[in-house]
Design a protein around this motif. Structure first.
Motif: not given
Length: 316
Positions: A103, A105, A107, A133-135, A198-199, A232-233, A236, A242
């Motif tokens: 992963r 992020y 999510s 959804n934060d990295k 993302v994952d 994306y940013e 967030q 997202q």
């Protein structure tokens, strides 16, 4: 609506067994070969939905083939040929009984666990103060046991995998290194398409020579989650959801209709109109992930098509 593959019942030369997973059906041949048929079955929350999705098997098989070829220089894999849009043929392997989930992020399942107050997943600590959804600063590996059909995959830590003898420590280190390398490559490929990987999950097995190979599928919308990189940013920072490319839209539809695969719950009815919508979304996923126009295979008498092409391949 196009014909779909829900189950197969082939009898190929030198066939010695068949394994039927949630989505794929694997025919074992005497010469250490596997024939993998990608069906149109749709699985969510570890439950197979009652109706098939047109072209889904073709989409998954063709994405997986492209991604296997795009990563074969860093991790060896089982694939030898894709003679039909729904068929892959390659080396037989003894699968490891874990899925290597990685992963980048917070999510999906990780976000749901985090919202429930958990700060450790599969023995891996997740920082405080994150929002969905934060990295992560660095991708985290959160393995799952490989469930039999009808059962749920279960989270498991690296320590328990080794302690229970599911995978030896030596082999697990190889799986970890391969997982990280594949995720880096997948991230690079996604970036070229304006996407964020993302994952995802990877599965591995050993061939008869004891070599560890990547098996099953890779970087498909069934095994992976993608976000659109553009915006994306901003999304967030505003706390918005997202824009993503995965089968999460199916999971969310099921949740909104009262189904999460829990005991006593009934799968909601999927109308033909909704199934067509899902098929169109999978085609959209294919075209965004690969950057190529999807060409629908002829589904007229699809089982006859597959059988003839495989038999011709085996004769060569």
């Amino acid at each position: 609506m196009a014909e779909t593959i829900m189950t197969t019942n082939f009898s190929f030369p030198n066939q010695i067994g068949v394994y039927k997973g949630k989505v794929r059906e694997v025919y074992h041949l005497k010469n250490d070969k596997l024939i993998m048929i990608a069906t149109d079955r749709l699985s969510a929350f570890d439950v197979v939905m009652p109706k098939g999705i047109p072209y889904k098997g073709q989409i998954l098989n063709q994405i997986a083939t492209k991604m296997m070829r795009a990563t074969s220089d860093i991790v060896p894999n089982w694939l030898e040929a894709t003679p039909d849009p729904n068929v892959a043929i390659g080396q037989a392997c003894e699968p490891f009984k874990v899925e290597m989930v990685i992963r980048g992020y917070l999510s999906g399942h990780a976000a749901r666990e985090y919202k429930a107050g958990k700060r450790t997943l599969c023995g891996v600590a997740m920082p405080e103060g994150m929002i969905e959804n934060d990295k992560f600063k660095e991708p985290i590996i959160t393995p799952a046991t490989k469930a039999e059909e009808g059962n749920h995959d279960e989270d498991i830590s690296r320590e328990n995998i080794i302690k229970r003898g599911i995978v030896s420590e030596k082999d697990y280190e190889i799986l970890e290194n391969y997982t990280k390398a594949l995720f880096r490559r997948g991230t690079e490929i996604a970036k070229q398409r304006g996407l964020l990987l993302v994952d995802t999950k990877y599965e591995f097995g050993k061939n008869r020579d004891g070599e560890i190979l990547l098996i099953d599928e890779i970087h498909t919308p069934d095994s992976s989650r993608y976000f659109y990189a553009q915006g994306y940013e901003e999304r967030q920072s505003r706390g918005e959801g997202q824009k993503q490319l995965s089968k999460e839209f199916v999971r969310q539809w099921l949740i909104s209709n009262g189904f999460q695969g829990l005991e006593g719950q009934t799968v909601p009815e999927m109308s033909d109109e909704y199934i067509t919508t899902v098929s169109e979304r999978y085609i959209e996923l294919y075209e965004n992930i690969t950057g190529e126009t999807f060409i629908k295979a002829d589904t007229t008498n699809i089982m006859h098509r597959i059988e003839n092409i495989v038999l011709e391949y085996l004769r060569d």
